[in-house]
Structures are given as structure tokens and as C-alpha cells.
Enzyme design. Sequence first.
Site, mmCIF file in Angstrom:
data_model
loop_
_atom_site.group_PDB
_atom_site.id
_atom_site.type_symbol
_atom_site.label_atom_id
_atom_site.label_comp_id
_atom_site.label_asym_id
_atom_site.label_seq_id
_atom_site.Cartn_x
_atom_site.Cartn_y
_atom_site.Cartn_z
ATOM 1 N N LYS A 100 35.649 34.863 36.753
ATOM 2 C CA LYS A 100 36.211 36.134 36.287
ATOM 3 C C LYS A 100 37.359 36.570 37.189
ATOM 4 O O LYS A 100 38.425 36.959 36.715
ATOM 5 C CB LYS A 100 35.108 37.205 36.303
ATOM 6 C CG LYS A 100 35.622 38.622 36.216
ATOM 7 C CD LYS A 100 34.504 39.638 36.256
ATOM 8 C CE LYS A 100 34.137 40.125 37.628
ATOM 9 N NZ LYS A 100 35.080 41.033 38.267
ATOM 10 N N ASN A 101 37.142 36.500 38.495
ATOM 11 C CA ASN A 101 38.150 37.021 39.430
ATOM 12 C C ASN A 101 39.393 36.138 39.530
ATOM 13 O O ASN A 101 40.386 36.551 40.115
ATOM 14 C CB ASN A 101 37.538 37.226 40.823
ATOM 15 C CG ASN A 101 36.626 38.442 40.853
ATOM 16 O OD1 ASN A 101 36.527 39.169 39.863
ATOM 17 N ND2 ASN A 101 35.969 38.662 41.977
ATOM 18 N N CYS A 147 35.307 54.360 42.856
ATOM 19 C CA CYS A 147 34.622 53.105 42.585
ATOM 20 C C CYS A 147 33.299 53.135 43.320
ATOM 21 O O CYS A 147 33.211 53.662 44.416
ATOM 22 C CB CYS A 147 35.494 51.965 43.082
ATOM 23 S SG CYS A 147 34.597 50.456 43.324
ATOM 24 N N ARG A 196 38.195 51.990 48.093
ATOM 25 C CA ARG A 196 39.058 50.952 47.497
ATOM 26 C C ARG A 196 40.467 51.429 47.103
ATOM 27 O O ARG A 196 40.836 51.449 45.926
ATOM 28 C CB ARG A 196 38.381 50.298 46.295
ATOM 29 C CG ARG A 196 37.216 49.456 46.706
ATOM 30 C CD ARG A 196 36.573 48.788 45.535
ATOM 31 N NE ARG A 196 37.113 47.469 45.256
ATOM 32 C CZ ARG A 196 36.587 46.649 44.347
ATOM 33 N NH1 ARG A 196 35.557 47.009 43.635
ATOM 34 N NH2 ARG A 196 37.099 45.462 44.146
ATOM 35 N N ASP A 248 46.886 51.131 48.450
ATOM 36 C CA ASP A 248 48.077 51.355 49.269
ATOM 37 C C ASP A 248 48.766 50.049 49.684
ATOM 38 O O ASP A 248 49.997 49.974 49.737
ATOM 39 C CB ASP A 248 47.723 52.189 50.514
ATOM 40 C CG ASP A 248 46.602 51.569 51.341
ATOM 41 O OD1 ASP A 248 45.653 51.020 50.737
ATOM 42 O OD2 ASP A 248 46.677 51.605 52.584
ATOM 43 N N ASP A 295 30.854 39.485 47.712
ATOM 44 C CA ASP A 295 30.281 39.483 46.366
ATOM 45 C C ASP A 295 28.955 38.725 46.285
ATOM 46 O O ASP A 295 28.333 38.685 45.224
ATOM 47 C CB ASP A 295 31.279 38.891 45.358
ATOM 48 C CG ASP A 295 32.407 39.865 45.037
ATOM 49 O OD1 ASP A 295 32.338 41.021 45.481
ATOM 50 O OD2 ASP A 295 33.354 39.459 44.338
ATOM 51 N N ARG A 351 29.801 42.771 32.735
ATOM 52 C CA ARG A 351 31.186 42.653 33.190
ATOM 53 C C ARG A 351 31.428 41.305 33.870
ATOM 54 O O ARG A 351 32.557 40.840 33.928
ATOM 55 C CB ARG A 351 31.506 43.767 34.197
ATOM 56 C CG ARG A 351 31.576 45.141 33.590
ATOM 57 C CD ARG A 351 32.056 46.130 34.619
ATOM 58 N NE ARG A 351 33.138 45.529 35.393
ATOM 59 C CZ ARG A 351 33.357 45.733 36.689
ATOM 60 N NH1 ARG A 351 32.591 46.530 37.367
ATOM 61 N NH2 ARG A 351 34.351 45.145 37.311
HETATM 62 C C1 UD1 Z 1 38.541 41.459 44.988
HETATM 63 C C2 UD1 Z 1 37.470 41.035 44.006
HETATM 64 C C3 UD1 Z 1 36.123 41.631 44.401
HETATM 65 C C4 UD1 Z 1 35.794 41.236 45.838
HETATM 66 C C5 UD1 Z 1 36.939 41.592 46.771
HETATM 67 C C6 UD1 Z 1 36.733 41.089 48.200
HETATM 68 C C7 UD1 Z 1 38.685 40.807 41.929
HETATM 69 C C8 UD1 Z 1 38.957 41.323 40.561
HETATM 70 N N1 UD1 Z 1 37.846 41.522 42.668
HETATM 71 O O1 UD1 Z 1 38.639 42.876 44.932
HETATM 72 O O2 UD1 Z 1 35.132 41.120 43.513
HETATM 73 O O3 UD1 Z 1 34.643 41.925 46.259
HETATM 74 O O4 UD1 Z 1 38.172 41.018 46.286
HETATM 75 O O5 UD1 Z 1 36.539 39.720 48.207
HETATM 76 O O6 UD1 Z 1 39.179 39.757 42.306
HETATM 77 N N2 UD1 Z 1 42.101 47.634 50.662
HETATM 78 C C9 UD1 Z 1 42.879 48.672 51.122
HETATM 79 N N3 UD1 Z 1 44.067 48.900 50.506
HETATM 80 C C10 UD1 Z 1 44.506 48.140 49.467
HETATM 81 C C11 UD1 Z 1 43.702 47.079 49.001
HETATM 82 C C12 UD1 Z 1 42.498 46.840 49.622
HETATM 83 O O7 UD1 Z 1 42.511 49.372 52.059
HETATM 84 O O8 UD1 Z 1 45.606 48.410 48.954
HETATM 85 C C13 UD1 Z 1 40.790 47.371 51.300
HETATM 86 C C14 UD1 Z 1 39.614 47.581 50.352
HETATM 87 O O9 UD1 Z 1 39.211 48.920 50.303
HETATM 88 C C15 UD1 Z 1 38.570 46.669 50.961
HETATM 89 C C16 UD1 Z 1 39.404 45.508 51.515
HETATM 90 O O10 UD1 Z 1 40.726 45.992 51.636
HETATM 91 O O11 UD1 Z 1 37.933 47.336 52.016
HETATM 92 C C17 UD1 Z 1 39.412 44.264 50.667
HETATM 93 O O12 UD1 Z 1 39.739 44.595 49.335
HETATM 94 P P1 UD1 Z 1 40.455 43.583 48.343
HETATM 95 O O13 UD1 Z 1 40.399 42.209 48.934
HETATM 96 O O14 UD1 Z 1 41.788 44.116 47.981
HETATM 97 O O15 UD1 Z 1 39.494 43.633 47.092
HETATM 98 P P2 UD1 Z 1 39.890 43.625 45.558
HETATM 99 O O16 UD1 Z 1 41.109 42.803 45.336
HETATM 100 O O17 UD1 Z 1 39.860 45.017 45.025
#
Ligand code: UD1
Length: 428
Positions: A22-23, A125, A130, A133, A315, A407
Site C-alpha cells: 500500500k505504502n 491523526c 504528524r 512542514d 508499522d 485501509r
Molecule cells: C509513512 C508511512 C507510515 C509509516 C511512516 C514511518 C505511508 C503512506 N505511510 O508515513 O505507514 O508509519 O512512513 O515509516 O507511506 N515529520 C515531521 N514533519 C514532516 C513529515 C514528518 O515532523 O513534514 C515527522 C512525523 O511526525 C514522524 C516522522 O517525521 O514523527 C516520520 O514521519 P514520515 O516518515 O514522514 O511518515 P509518513 O510519510 O507520514
Amino acid sequence: MDKIKISGGRRLQGKIAIGGAKNAALPLMAASLLTDDTLSLSNLPHLDDITSMAKLLTQHGVSLHLNGHAPNGGHTGRVLDMRAKEIVSTTAPYDLVRKMRASVLVLGPLVARCGVARVSLPGGCAIGNRPVDLHLKALEAMGAEIILTEGYIEARAPEGLKGGHILFPQVTVGGTENALMAASLADGVTVIANAAREPEIIDLAHCLVAMGAEIDGIGTDTLKVTGKPRLHGAEYSVVPDRIETGTYAIAAAITGGEIELTGTRIDLVEALIDVMRMAGVVVEATDTGMIVRGNRATLKGVDVMTEPFPGFPTDMQAQFMALMAVANGASMITETIFENRFMHVPELSRMGTDINVHGRSAIVRGVSKLSGAEVMATDLRASVSMVLAGLAAEGETVISRVYHLDRGYERLEEKLAACGAQIERVKG
Ligand code: UD1
């Protein structure tokens, strides 16, 4: 709302076919916005999140066609053709984005191709704050002007994006994906440092290369993208789902059973398999995946900490906790990626687990038996941890709010039932 009912205590035995990730599929679908040619994806999972992304893309102007036949009604064996010949809307509205955070992955492709994008902020969420930025900083480093207004991210680059230097202060999967897609159409070279290295990122990078992008350093934490004025169509097969793989590996272990997982790869789940082996689970690689053999009598507690890939995946944290809940001895599970990702703990405790949370760590003291209970799904991976605990528990477990499961897990009941689980969906 549907519920899942499980009569636990059965040793699972059989074969489970793993679907596409999915991801990986979600960013690959978003990548169709980068070209006016057709992007054809195979090995796509049949899941609610995929339907949500399809809806979002349709309203941007992408035409979608699912070709081929699938005997079970799913997507296996089918190919999804996506063609964004013309982008008719550069706005991703709130009602679609709020259902699925990954919708924010259209931001990079839209601003790169159209010079403008308006994407609703994803909002709250269940597993923490999450923010997005870092996605925005990455696009700013490529020359986009970004303002936040009325709950929307507005990104503009009327002259097109320019190559830039992006240094992520923290590893972000989605941020890296947005940056990678946008950089593929930017003018000049973009370097993405401290990039995520998850298999889903590698999959996206390979698909972009098949579409004509130039990307060096695939699989490392520094990606160098030489932007192209246009990308073309491609045919691409989605990588197997490592989280589905890991989840069913734990289903074998927690029931003291033996399951062969096919259509997957052991290298996608190395960190998990390492700790499962330390816990006494036998895992053997095969040509098409692996065989997992559990023994509850010798299962022992081991400590894990979640980390970006190649570390232990966040995950898989909830599922691994369910396994540790019935191991001999104690285990300390530390969550470093998301705050507030222990919501399964109070639900699992209703089934007789002994788990104490201290900040970002949980001490899990193994118990000799769990008992079935009524529990509530809170997020995707938390809900499946309750399914796993239910399979191991004595008596009946009823899990409500299973839309979370839908999902991310395709035909979960069917796959487990084929291995001898007593599990059914109760429509409601
Ligand atoms: C993706 C996966 C999710 C998985 C996660 C971590 C998808 C659709 N989802 O989520 O299943 O649990 O990777 O492996 O692929 N962060 C910030 N600012 C940002 C972006 C992220 O502070 O702009 C923080 C998040 O809050 C979190 C960390 O960075 O603490 C990692 O998040 P991120 O790797 O971006 O997760 P997702 O891409 O949302």
C-alpha cells in the site's frame, strides 16, 4: 460498522500470498500526475486507501482504467492504467485529504507539473501530530512559494521548480517522496540529503527512472536528481508489502503455527526477522518468500526500538508487541518515530496482557495466556495487533471499527481462515 469475530487458540498452518505494498502504491499512483502519458501499475493491492487515492486523482483529471480479470474480485493480476493527459484541478480538497494523509503526496507532482497546487492540510491523526512542514521546506528549497491559508497549503512556482539542496533534519518517508517526484521535473540538479531509504522510496525511484527521470544514489540516504523537462509513461510492478509480510509472519509465531508467505522477499523485512529469530521463531527463506514456524513454549522476550529503514519499522511495532505479550520473559519496546503510538496497549490489556508504558517505551511482561474480549480498532496497525492477539487468545474476540483494517489489509479474514483461523466478518 463491520466487526471481526475471532475464536482464538488455533495453530495456524498454510500458505498466504502477499500483495503489493500500500505504502508504495500510493506514491506511485501520485507519480502519474507527473506525465501526460500512461503509467501502468501492476501488483496493486485492493484496499480502501487505494480507492481514496484513485478518487483524488480522478478529480485532478487523471483517467483510470483497471484492465484484466481477477477471479477473487481483487486487483491481483490486474493492471491499473492512469493517464493525466490534462490536469483539470490543482486543488486536493479537505474531504478527500482528511480521509487519508498520504493524499499530501499529490502536492509535489502538481506544483512541479502545473506550477501551482492547493492541498488541504491533513489535520489530526490518531498516531500523533504528524506535521507536513518538511514536505513544504523541501519544495521551498526548489523555489516554490508556500502559504498556508484557510486550512490549505498553497504552493506556487510560476516559472517552474528549480534544482535545490534539501537536507531533511529528520528522516521522512512522505517528505522524501514528495521531494523526489517534484525534483524529477525541476530545472537542474536537486540533492536530497538524509533521505528516507525505505523499500517504498526505492520503488518510487525505480518507477520514476522508468518514466525517464535521472536519479543517482537510489537506496542510499543521498539522492541526486537531475530534473527533466518532461517524463513519459511506464509499466511498473509494485513491490511486495513488507508490513503485510511481517504481520502474517507474526500470525504464525503467535499461534505456534507454520505459514509459508509467498510473493514477498525476506530482504524487505530483515530487521523484523532478526528480532523474531532472537525471540525463538524459525524463519527460512524460500524462492518466493519465506516459511515462518513458531513455538509458544520457547518464545522469549526481546527488546526492540523502532527506527527508519533499515531499522525495525514503526508499522510493525503493535504487532510485535502482541507477540511479546505471550512470550516468556519481558521485552522493552521503544517507539522513536511517532508519539502516541501505543493506543493498542489499553485494548490489548483487555485481553489479559501485562504492559506498562513509560514515555516512549513499553515494558511488556509475557503472560501464559490471553483471553478473548471486545476491543476497538484505533488505527491500522493497532487494529491488526488485536487480530493477532485474538488468534492467540482463548475464547472469542470481537474487534469493532474494522474500517481501519480495510485501509491496509486485503482479504485479511480470508487469508487467515485459509490457514485454519476461526475468523469472520460481521456486517453491521
Ligand atoms: C509513512 C508511512 C507510515 C509509516 C511512516 C514511518 C505511508 C503512506 N505511510 O508515513 O505507514 O508509519 O512512513 O515509516 O507511506 N515529520 C515531521 N514533519 C514532516 C513529515 C514528518 O515532523 O513534514 C515527522 C512525523 O511526525 C514522524 C516522522 O517525521 O514523527 C516520520 O514521519 P514520515 O516518515 O514522514 O511518515 P509518513 O510519510 O507520514
